[in-house]
Design a protein around this motif. Structure first.
Motif, short mmCIF file in Angstrom:
data_model
loop_
_atom_site.label_atom_id
_atom_site.label_comp_id
_atom_site.label_asym_id
_atom_site.label_seq_id
_atom_site.Cartn_x
_atom_site.Cartn_y
_atom_site.Cartn_z
N LEU A 130 82.98 -7.81 26.86
CA LEU A 130 83.62 -8.78 25.97
C LEU A 130 85.06 -8.33 25.72
O LEU A 130 85.31 -7.17 25.42
N GLN A 131 85.99 -9.26 25.88
CA GLN A 131 87.39 -9.01 25.57
C GLN A 131 87.83 -9.99 24.49
O GLN A 131 87.78 -11.20 24.69
N VAL A 132 88.22 -9.45 23.35
CA VAL A 132 88.66 -10.28 22.22
C VAL A 132 90.17 -10.14 22.10
O VAL A 132 90.69 -9.01 22.03
N ARG A 133 90.86 -11.28 22.09
CA ARG A 133 92.31 -11.25 22.09
C ARG A 133 92.89 -12.13 20.98
O ARG A 133 92.73 -13.35 20.97
N ASN A 134 93.53 -11.48 19.98
CA ASN A 134 94.33 -12.17 18.97
C ASN A 134 93.57 -13.26 18.21
O ASN A 134 94.10 -14.34 17.97
N ILE A 135 92.33 -12.95 17.83
CA ILE A 135 91.54 -13.94 17.10
C ILE A 135 92.08 -14.09 15.68
O ILE A 135 92.33 -13.11 14.97
N GLU A 136 92.27 -15.34 15.28
CA GLU A 136 92.76 -15.65 13.93
C GLU A 136 92.01 -16.84 13.37
O GLU A 136 91.76 -17.83 14.07
N LYS A 137 91.65 -16.74 12.10
CA LYS A 137 91.01 -17.83 11.39
C LYS A 137 91.55 -17.88 9.97
O LYS A 137 91.52 -16.87 9.25
N ARG A 138 92.07 -19.04 9.58
CA ARG A 138 92.60 -19.21 8.23
C ARG A 138 91.87 -20.35 7.52
O ARG A 138 91.42 -21.30 8.15
N TYR A 139 91.80 -20.22 6.21
CA TYR A 139 91.27 -21.27 5.35
C TYR A 139 92.40 -21.68 4.43
O TYR A 139 92.56 -21.13 3.33
N GLY A 140 93.22 -22.62 4.89
CA GLY A 140 94.42 -22.97 4.15
C GLY A 140 95.37 -21.79 4.17
O GLY A 140 95.73 -21.28 5.24
N ASN A 161 81.43 -14.49 13.17
CA ASN A 161 81.06 -15.88 13.42
C ASN A 161 82.04 -16.57 14.37
O ASN A 161 81.65 -17.46 15.12
N CYS A 162 83.29 -16.14 14.37
CA CYS A 162 84.25 -16.66 15.36
C CYS A 162 83.88 -16.18 16.76
O CYS A 162 83.94 -16.94 17.74
N LEU A 163 83.47 -14.93 16.87
CA LEU A 163 83.10 -14.38 18.17
C LEU A 163 81.84 -15.04 18.71
O LEU A 163 81.74 -15.32 19.91
N ALA A 164 80.88 -15.28 17.82
CA ALA A 164 79.59 -15.82 18.24
C ALA A 164 79.60 -17.33 18.43
O ALA A 164 78.60 -17.90 18.86
N GLY A 165 80.71 -17.98 18.09
CA GLY A 165 80.82 -19.42 18.28
C GLY A 165 80.33 -20.24 17.12
O GLY A 165 80.25 -21.47 17.21
N HIS A 166 80.00 -19.60 16.00
CA HIS A 166 79.56 -20.34 14.82
C HIS A 166 80.74 -20.92 14.04
O HIS A 166 80.58 -21.87 13.28
N LEU A 167 81.90 -20.33 14.22
CA LEU A 167 83.15 -20.84 13.67
C LEU A 167 84.16 -20.98 14.80
O LEU A 167 84.13 -20.21 15.76
N SER A 168 85.05 -21.95 14.67
CA SER A 168 86.11 -22.12 15.67
C SER A 168 87.38 -21.46 15.17
O SER A 168 87.96 -21.89 14.17
N PRO A 169 87.83 -20.38 15.84
CA PRO A 169 89.07 -19.74 15.39
C PRO A 169 90.28 -20.64 15.61
O PRO A 169 90.25 -21.54 16.45
N ASP A 170 91.34 -20.40 14.87
CA ASP A 170 92.56 -21.19 15.01
C ASP A 170 93.31 -20.83 16.28
O ASP A 170 94.02 -21.66 16.86
#
Length: 256
Positions: free
Chosen positions: A5-15, A48-57
């Protein structure tokens, strides 16, 4: 070796609030990564972003698929992502009721995942389900009981059997021992450690409990306010924390 697994620059904001920001790391086959931090640190949002339960920005989640090699999971068609989540990926929820069909028998819960990947022979499905109940220390005499008749620890072991029966290569765990009595936690951790090692699983474990990552994780990532503030080998980070926040986490445990 190619990372699983390669995770690159994952970001998630709520407002204006940051869930997680600019998170990058590689996870290799057979490696267990622990993610720790206080409530609100962003660790569950990241998982949850990694697992696909949330969509990262923004960002990429690149998985080394069996057939096509490294693929950005976010760019896969929905049907392909669903198949991945039933085969090579698994997710263990903190509350086992979120990962089980409560009106389906214990054996049926395990068998459903086998049927989702094409198994059709009833006898074989039942035999495999029974084998997995034994592996997670549930008496096969309870196979036809519903999960609602089980204790919390047994429900968590059943959820683990349901997830691992298809032989995934990557398992996500969100506070897998949260809410359980200390004695039950110890048995569950021993079970998880044995299964992860025997199956050669890669795993990402989110927890606030440093004892859990000490036992299970090869490498540790510390999060605060959505950002990774320290990372390294688990024993190295816990025994010689460099960041002030990590030092605070470790010292708060030692003071208890």
């Amino acid at each position: 070796m190619t990372p699983l697994l390669q995770v690159r620059n994952i970001e998630k904001r709520y407002g204006v609030r940051i869930g997680c920001a600019d998170v990058s790391f590689d996870l290799y086959p057979g490696e267990v990564l622990g993610i720790v931090g206080e409530s609100g640190s962003g660790k569950s949002t990241l998982l949850n972003c990694l697992a696909g339960h949330l969509s990262p920005d923004r960002g990429e989640v690149i998985f080394d698929t069996r057939v096509d090699g490294p693929r950005d999971v976010r760019q896969m068609p929905e049907a392909e992502r669903r198949l991945l989540s039933r085969t090579d990926w698994a997710f263990v929820h903190q509350n086992p009721r979120d990962g089980l069909r409560m009106r389906v028998s214990a054996g049926g819960n395990v068998g459903e995942r086998l049927m989702a990947v094409g198994a059709r022979h009833y006898g074989d499905i039942r035999q495999t389900a029974g084998d997995w109940l034994t592996k997670v220390e549930i008496d096969t005499a309870r196979m036809d009981d519903r999960p609602s008749a089980f204790s919390g620890g047994m429900q968590q072991r059943l959820q683990i059997a349901r997830n691992l029966v298809t032989g995934p290569r990557l398992i996500f765990m969100d506070e897998p021992t949260g809410g359980l009595d200390v004695s039950v936690q110890a048995r569950l951790l021993d079970l998880l450690r044995g299964l992860v090692r025997r199956m050669g699983l890669s795993a990402i474990i989110v927890t606030h409990d440093l004892a859990v990552v000490r036992l299970l994780a090869d490498r540790l990532m510390v999060m605060k306010s959505g950002h990774v503030v320290e990372t390294g080998l688990t024993d190295q980070v816990l025994d010689d924390p460099q960041h002030a926040y990590t030092q605070l986490l470790v010292s708060s445990v030692l003071q208890v």
